[in-house]
Design an enzyme around this catalytic site. Sequence first.
Site, PDB file in Angstrom:
ATOM      1  N   ARG A 182      38.641  74.611  31.775  1.00  0.00           N
ATOM      2  CA  ARG A 182      39.174  73.310  32.212  1.00  0.00           C
ATOM      3  C   ARG A 182      38.349  72.708  33.356  1.00  0.00           C
ATOM      4  NH1 ARG A 182      45.375  72.543  30.741  1.00  0.00           N
ATOM      5  NH2 ARG A 182      45.321  73.827  28.901  1.00  0.00           N
TER       6      ARG A 182
ATOM      7  N   LYS B 280      67.780  71.209  34.360  1.00  0.00           N
ATOM      8  CA  LYS B 280      66.530  71.802  33.861  1.00  0.00           C
ATOM      9  C   LYS B 280      66.887  72.910  32.887  1.00  0.00           C
ATOM     10  CE  LYS B 280      62.088  71.089  35.200  1.00  0.00           C
ATOM     11  NZ  LYS B 280      61.508  69.893  35.788  1.00  0.00           N
TER      12      LYS B 280
ATOM     13  N   SER C 149      54.702  62.102  29.686  1.00  0.00           N
ATOM     14  CA  SER C 149      54.949  61.537  31.017  1.00  0.00           C
ATOM     15  C   SER C 149      53.779  61.805  31.960  1.00  0.00           C
ATOM     16  CB  SER C 149      56.220  62.163  31.601  1.00  0.00           C
ATOM     17  OG  SER C 149      56.131  63.575  31.546  1.00  0.00           O
TER      18      SER C 149
ATOM     19  N   GLY D  79      44.741  73.119  39.384  1.00  0.00           N
ATOM     20  CA  GLY D  79      45.388  72.979  38.074  1.00  0.00           C
ATOM     21  C   GLY D  79      44.922  71.718  37.386  1.00  0.00           C
ATOM     22  N   LEU D  80      44.112  71.890  36.333  1.00  0.00           N
ATOM     23  CA  LEU D  80      43.535  70.723  35.643  1.00  0.00           C
ATOM     24  C   LEU D  80      44.183  70.562  34.272  1.00  0.00           C
ATOM     25  CD1 LEU D  80      39.846  71.419  36.665  1.00  0.00           C
ATOM     26  CD2 LEU D  80      41.316  69.567  37.518  1.00  0.00           C
ATOM     27  N   GLY D  81      45.517  70.590  34.252  1.00  0.00           N
ATOM     28  CA  GLY D  81      46.247  70.393  33.004  1.00  0.00           C
ATOM     29  C   GLY D  81      46.483  68.912  32.759  1.00  0.00           C
TER      30      GLY D  81
ATOM     31  N   LYS E 150      65.047  63.854  42.772  1.00  0.00           N
ATOM     32  CA  LYS E 150      64.036  62.949  42.186  1.00  0.00           C
ATOM     33  C   LYS E 150      64.691  61.701  41.593  1.00  0.00           C
ATOM     34  CE  LYS E 150      61.072  65.406  39.980  1.00  0.00           C
ATOM     35  NZ  LYS E 150      60.164  66.115  39.049  1.00  0.00           N
TER      36      LYS E 150
ATOM     37  N   VAL F 197      48.475  66.725  34.005  1.00  0.00           N
ATOM     38  CA  VAL F 197      48.554  65.851  35.184  1.00  0.00           C
ATOM     39  C   VAL F 197      47.309  66.001  36.058  1.00  0.00           C
ATOM     40  CG1 VAL F 197      49.868  65.292  37.271  1.00  0.00           C
ATOM     41  CG2 VAL F 197      51.082  65.981  35.196  1.00  0.00           C
ATOM     42  N   GLY F 198      46.951  67.244  36.389  1.00  0.00           N
ATOM     43  CA  GLY F 198      45.874  67.486  37.347  1.00  0.00           C
ATOM     44  C   GLY F 198      44.544  66.878  36.912  1.00  0.00           C
TER      45      GLY F 198
HETATM   46  P1  NAD Z   1      49.967  71.877  32.437  1.00  0.00           P
HETATM   47  O1  NAD Z   1      50.554  73.130  31.921  1.00  0.00           O
HETATM   48  O2  NAD Z   1      49.396  70.871  31.490  1.00  0.00           O
HETATM   49  O3  NAD Z   1      48.801  72.220  33.498  1.00  0.00           O
HETATM   50  C1  NAD Z   1      48.906  73.238  34.446  1.00  0.00           C
HETATM   51  C2  NAD Z   1      47.460  73.707  34.717  1.00  0.00           C
HETATM   52  O4  NAD Z   1      47.496  74.600  35.814  1.00  0.00           O
HETATM   53  C3  NAD Z   1      46.822  74.454  33.550  1.00  0.00           C
HETATM   54  O5  NAD Z   1      45.511  73.956  33.330  1.00  0.00           O
HETATM   55  C4  NAD Z   1      46.800  75.917  34.024  1.00  0.00           C
HETATM   56  O6  NAD Z   1      45.731  76.654  33.491  1.00  0.00           O
HETATM   57  C5  NAD Z   1      46.663  75.718  35.523  1.00  0.00           C
HETATM   58  N1  NAD Z   1      47.128  76.828  36.347  1.00  0.00           N
HETATM   59  C6  NAD Z   1      48.217  77.615  36.190  1.00  0.00           C
HETATM   60  N2  NAD Z   1      48.308  78.502  37.198  1.00  0.00           N
HETATM   61  C7  NAD Z   1      47.262  78.251  38.023  1.00  0.00           C
HETATM   62  C8  NAD Z   1      46.815  78.815  39.239  1.00  0.00           C
HETATM   63  N3  NAD Z   1      47.475  79.814  39.831  1.00  0.00           N
HETATM   64  N4  NAD Z   1      45.697  78.307  39.805  1.00  0.00           N
HETATM   65  C9  NAD Z   1      45.007  77.297  39.221  1.00  0.00           C
HETATM   66  N5  NAD Z   1      45.388  76.722  38.064  1.00  0.00           N
HETATM   67  C10 NAD Z   1      46.501  77.201  37.474  1.00  0.00           C
HETATM   68  O7  NAD Z   1      51.112  71.229  33.338  1.00  0.00           O
HETATM   69  P2  NAD Z   1      51.238  69.700  33.804  1.00  0.00           P
HETATM   70  O8  NAD Z   1      52.091  68.950  32.859  1.00  0.00           O
HETATM   71  O9  NAD Z   1      49.901  69.181  34.173  1.00  0.00           O
HETATM   72  O10 NAD Z   1      52.120  69.886  35.139  1.00  0.00           O
HETATM   73  C11 NAD Z   1      51.539  70.403  36.322  1.00  0.00           C
HETATM   74  C12 NAD Z   1      52.625  70.621  37.361  1.00  0.00           C
HETATM   75  O11 NAD Z   1      53.264  69.375  37.647  1.00  0.00           O
HETATM   76  C13 NAD Z   1      53.744  71.573  36.919  1.00  0.00           C
HETATM   77  O12 NAD Z   1      54.163  72.320  38.038  1.00  0.00           O
HETATM   78  C14 NAD Z   1      54.868  70.630  36.488  1.00  0.00           C
HETATM   79  O13 NAD Z   1      56.163  71.191  36.670  1.00  0.00           O
HETATM   80  C15 NAD Z   1      54.662  69.471  37.440  1.00  0.00           C
HETATM   81  N6  NAD Z   1      55.157  68.193  36.918  1.00  0.00           N
HETATM   82  C16 NAD Z   1      54.658  67.706  35.753  1.00  0.00           C
HETATM   83  C17 NAD Z   1      55.150  66.498  35.272  1.00  0.00           C
HETATM   84  C18 NAD Z   1      54.602  65.889  33.996  1.00  0.00           C
HETATM   85  O14 NAD Z   1      54.874  64.715  33.734  1.00  0.00           O
HETATM   86  N7  NAD Z   1      53.811  66.622  33.200  1.00  0.00           N
HETATM   87  C19 NAD Z   1      56.136  65.785  35.977  1.00  0.00           C
HETATM   88  C20 NAD Z   1      56.596  66.321  37.185  1.00  0.00           C
HETATM   89  C21 NAD Z   1      56.115  67.530  37.651  1.00  0.00           C
HETATM   90  C1  PPY Z   2      60.153  66.540  35.887  1.00  0.00           C
HETATM   91  O1  PPY Z   2      59.886  65.423  36.375  1.00  0.00           O
HETATM   92  O2  PPY Z   2      60.051  67.591  36.563  1.00  0.00           O
HETATM   93  C2  PPY Z   2      60.642  66.645  34.530  1.00  0.00           C
HETATM   94  O3  PPY Z   2      61.262  67.624  34.182  1.00  0.00           O
HETATM   95  C3  PPY Z   2      60.331  65.535  33.574  1.00  0.00           C
HETATM   96  C4  PPY Z   2      61.570  64.873  33.066  1.00  0.00           C
HETATM   97  C5  PPY Z   2      62.014  63.760  33.703  1.00  0.00           C
HETATM   98  C6  PPY Z   2      63.143  63.108  33.220  1.00  0.00           C
HETATM   99  C7  PPY Z   2      63.786  63.573  32.112  1.00  0.00           C
HETATM  100  C8  PPY Z   2      63.330  64.696  31.465  1.00  0.00           C
HETATM  101  C9  PPY Z   2      62.200  65.348  31.940  1.00  0.00           C
END
Ligand code: NAD
Ligand code: PPY
Length: 352
Positions: free
Chosen positions: A211, A79, A150, A183-185, A67, A187-188
Amino acid sequence: MDLGEALSWQGELTCIRHDQDSGAWFVIALDSTRRGPAAGGTRAMTYPSLGDAVADASQLASAMTLKMAITDLPMGGGKSVLVLPRPRAELDEATWRRILELHAANLESLGGSYVTGPDVGTSSRDMDLLGRSTAHVFGRSLDAGGAGSSAEMTAHGVFAAIKAATTEAGRPDLPGQRVLVQGLGAVGARVADLVAAQGAELLVTDVDPARCTSFQDLGAHVVAPDQATSTACDVFVPCATGGVIDITIARSLPAAVVAGAANNVLTERAAAAVLGQRGVVYAPDFVANAGGAVHLVGREVLGWSAETVQRRTAQLGDTLHKIFSDARARDVTTDQAARDLARERLSEPPVA
Ligand code: NAD
Ligand code: PPY
């Protein structure tokens, strides 16, 4: 997975520590410091075994190296995994703080060769707590002097990836297309808002039904979590956990495009070949979800403005066009083309 198997990974360093009082294990994997200090988030969750946790940290660290290279950021890949004795929601505050303090001490002992940030199970607030004991932290809250979450930039990057991949699939216009967000967290939910605003027909699923409610109220169709990869859609957007698409699912996934945020969404690289043979356009995860890394490193290391971060995140779409075109020209998977481009950049000095 047993520990011996997990440790056959070719990264630079794996640190493992146990805390008897809390029962937590701490794993930090440094895949590469070739382009700069290893960077990548801290994941806090329960795991079936320590071997599974070490394997997860290692594979996620390797994805961070790719990345950082593909986005030309001057960082390596790493990580951390905090292996919790029970789910985070069941931990009392004192235990959680103890775990974070020990993690901060581990980060300090690495002397800055690894810088962490938020990931699944940790937030900007947790980064603020870590930041009291170590400087090797990205993504503290704005109030604490960090770049904040992020998630928003990750969502914008995923949106750029969806646009690039639908264009590659010959269906560039989102209005009327069925887009399924898993996944509606953090990011979603934002990606769902962005695609709905473009007039796409939104399908949503989450293991937490609450969610889905607000999206259902706005007209989205709710899909049961166990139907996510068997429901017909044009664009499948995995934003939950990794390991969603194995070979069997790749053979049957009823979608034209896969582009989402989840790290390591394919269980094995052969799944990319199966998707490609079926004409499903796969936007490699470490490119599609790189907006968050661009935000954290751009703001906190490179001093970029919010506008520069947005521009560099939107450019992920251009990077994907280049990857798709190279994959077609060389008859390799989009995953292979993305890895080759990242490896090319790994052999050059960073020019962010
Ligand atoms: P989050 O924990 O806020 O959201 C994850 C969502 O997925 C939650 O609402 C959870 O209930 C749901 N979930 C979990 N298991 C599930 C399943 N089997 N089916 C349906 N829904 C399910 O996480 P996030 O920060 O939104 O990140 C989402 C993904 O993106 C992760 O895999 C994370 O590693 C990746 N990611 C996030 C970032 C970031 O900036 N937050 C950056 C790069 C990658
Ligand atoms: C990811 O993009 O999967 C991360 O772990 C986020 C991140 C990116 C850069 C520094 C620390 C965490």
